[in-house]
Design an enzyme around this catalytic site. Structure first.
Site, mmCIF file in Angstrom:
data_model
loop_
_atom_site.group_PDB
_atom_site.id
_atom_site.type_symbol
_atom_site.label_atom_id
_atom_site.label_comp_id
_atom_site.label_asym_id
_atom_site.label_seq_id
_atom_site.Cartn_x
_atom_site.Cartn_y
_atom_site.Cartn_z
ATOM 1 N N HIS A 71 68.031 22.608 6.560
ATOM 2 C CA HIS A 71 66.962 23.396 5.943
ATOM 3 C C HIS A 71 66.405 22.659 4.719
ATOM 4 O O HIS A 71 65.176 22.536 4.562
ATOM 5 C CB HIS A 71 67.540 24.765 5.544
ATOM 6 C CG HIS A 71 66.581 25.663 4.831
ATOM 7 N ND1 HIS A 71 66.076 26.814 5.392
ATOM 8 C CD2 HIS A 71 66.039 25.600 3.580
ATOM 9 C CE1 HIS A 71 65.280 27.411 4.532
ATOM 10 N NE2 HIS A 71 65.241 26.694 3.415
ATOM 11 N N GLU A 72 67.296 22.162 3.858
ATOM 12 C CA GLU A 72 66.857 21.457 2.650
ATOM 13 C C GLU A 72 66.228 20.104 2.986
ATOM 14 O O GLU A 72 65.271 19.675 2.335
ATOM 15 C CB GLU A 72 68.025 21.271 1.687
ATOM 16 C CG GLU A 72 68.603 22.575 1.140
ATOM 17 C CD GLU A 72 67.571 23.401 0.399
ATOM 18 O OE1 GLU A 72 66.694 22.811 -0.265
ATOM 19 O OE2 GLU A 72 67.633 24.639 0.485
ATOM 20 N N HIS A 75 62.576 20.451 3.735
ATOM 21 C CA HIS A 75 61.749 20.441 2.518
ATOM 22 C C HIS A 75 61.501 19.007 2.059
ATOM 23 O O HIS A 75 60.377 18.625 1.722
ATOM 24 C CB HIS A 75 62.471 21.180 1.378
ATOM 25 C CG HIS A 75 62.543 22.664 1.548
ATOM 26 N ND1 HIS A 75 61.440 23.444 1.786
ATOM 27 C CD2 HIS A 75 63.601 23.515 1.474
ATOM 28 C CE1 HIS A 75 61.808 24.710 1.868
ATOM 29 N NE2 HIS A 75 63.119 24.777 1.683
ATOM 30 N N ASP A 165 61.862 30.203 -0.856
ATOM 31 C CA ASP A 165 60.735 29.539 -0.204
ATOM 32 C C ASP A 165 59.521 30.458 -0.109
ATOM 33 O O ASP A 165 58.382 30.016 -0.278
ATOM 34 C CB ASP A 165 61.149 29.070 1.193
ATOM 35 C CG ASP A 165 62.280 28.055 1.147
ATOM 36 O OD1 ASP A 165 62.410 27.376 0.118
ATOM 37 O OD2 ASP A 165 63.031 27.951 2.136
#
Length: 369
Positions: A71-72, A75, A165
């Site tokens: 997930h990170e 980004h 987010d």
């Protein structure tokens, strides 16, 4: 989410991005492994050996944190497209944070970077659910759990509370409308604080009514509130320092000390006389370093007369330098990162000036009134 955390250890590098694990990760890893091994798997797949439950619990916990790291990374990959450097990704008790060296250049970049995280979690939800369709027994249970938890992560991060987010998506929308990054950040952080307080009070209500998960909701709310508050304060600070250069705030009329002076002379004739927290050490026009009260406090008083400045001063390091044309906010960030109270502005071997945390704080205090 973006941010930073102390007390983390590097465990590897992915795509040039250091991956760190905060000490709180080990706490939640143990709790997740225990709860899955003693509650979830025995109920979902009975009649298996106890060892099997613990192995699957540990595997599920590892894959969960791998999902958070993914997930990170999403980004960070999008951020790199906009030439934003990434310092690290840190996994901790509430998930993960990616530390970026600068803010997005425009609202669309902010939106795309923010939305990449939830989209990656939804992708993992679909992937694990698809895998679960092709396996059976306890492995099916494992992948269904991973699919469900990634779906929850994706939905949770879409909550419009900064710095989640969804809060960053909200900031991108506000930024696009009012064309003011600082105002958008402060409004999004305000929404984030309200949502965080809702989590805290709902968690408290759950505790009194016996609904499970109340304490966890309170912890999440507390974390989100402090993160939103910190983001608000940082944005206000950035706004006050916007367009301010190091040369505008640096001290030019410096009082230097010689490395040959005794500590007794330095204390009596400099620290007590001027009240500063540190003085540049200069010899024959060449800047050598700095002496502060911290170095002096480590020396017994009866040794002040015989101890010279050259024996205790902090020798200069390249990372303690900054250009006079650099932004003041960058100087402050460097001071915080290096855990120092001042940076020097050099020209060749000589020192032109000093910029200090106290000097920046005084400026902000005056401007912020």
């Amino acid at each position: 989410m973006n941010g930073s955390l102390q007390g983390a250890w590097k465990i590897g590098t992915v795509m040039g991005i250091p991956i760190r694990v905060h000490f709180t990760w080990f706490i939640v890893f143990g709790l997740i492994t225990w709860s899955l091994s003693t509650l979830y798997f025995p109920k979902a797949a009975p009649d298996l050996p106890v060892t099997s439950y613990w192995l699957k619990g540990a595997l599920a916990a590892l894959l969960l944190f791998a999902s958070v790291a993914f997930h990170e990374l999403a980004h960070c990959i999008v951020a790199k497209r906009y030439k934003i450097s990434i310092e690290s990704i840190t996994l901790f008790i509430f998930g993960g944070v990616s530390r970026m060296k600068s803010e997005p250049p425009h609202p669309r970049a902010e939106f795309n970077i923010a939305i990449a995280g939830p989209l990656s979690s939804f992708f993992l939800y679909a992937l694990f659910y698809f895998i679960s369709m092709g396996v059976s027994g306890s492995m099916k249970t494992l992948f269904i759990y991973l699919a469900q938890i990634n779906l929850i992560i994706g939905i949770f991060n879409l909550i419009p509370g900064f710095p989640l987010d969804g809060g960053r998506v909200l900031r991108a929308i506000l930024w696009s409308k009012n064309k003011n990054f600082f105002s958008a950040t402060q409004k999004a952080a305000g929404v984030g604080r309200k949502i965080a307080l809702f989590f805290v009070f709902f968690g408290l209500f759950s505790l009194f009514t016996g609904v499970p998960g109340g304490l966890w909701l309170m912890l999440i709310g507390w974390f989100l509130f402090t993160a939103a508050q910190a983001s608000y304060q940082q944005s206000a600070l950035q706004e006050y320092l916007f367009g301010v250069k190091v040369k505008d705030l640096m001290v030019r009329d410096l009082i230097n000390v010689s490395p040959s002076l005794s500590l007794e002379e330095v204390v009596n004739n400099y620290f007590l006389k001027y009240g500063y927290g540190g003085f540049p050490v200069v010899e024959d026009g060449k800047y050598l370093g700095i002496i502060t009260l911290k170095e002096i406090k480590g020396i017994p008083k009866n040794a002040f007369e015989d101890t010279r400045v050259r024996e205790v001063y902090l020798k200069h390091k390249k990372q303690w330098e900054i250009s006079a044309e650099a932004e003041a906010i960058k100087a402050l960030e460097s001071m915080l990162r290096e855990d120092t109270g001042r940076l020097v502005v050099k020209k060749g071997a000589s020192i032109q000036g000093l910029i200090t945390r106290n000097g920046i704080a005084r400026y902000v205090q005056i401007i912020g009134k």
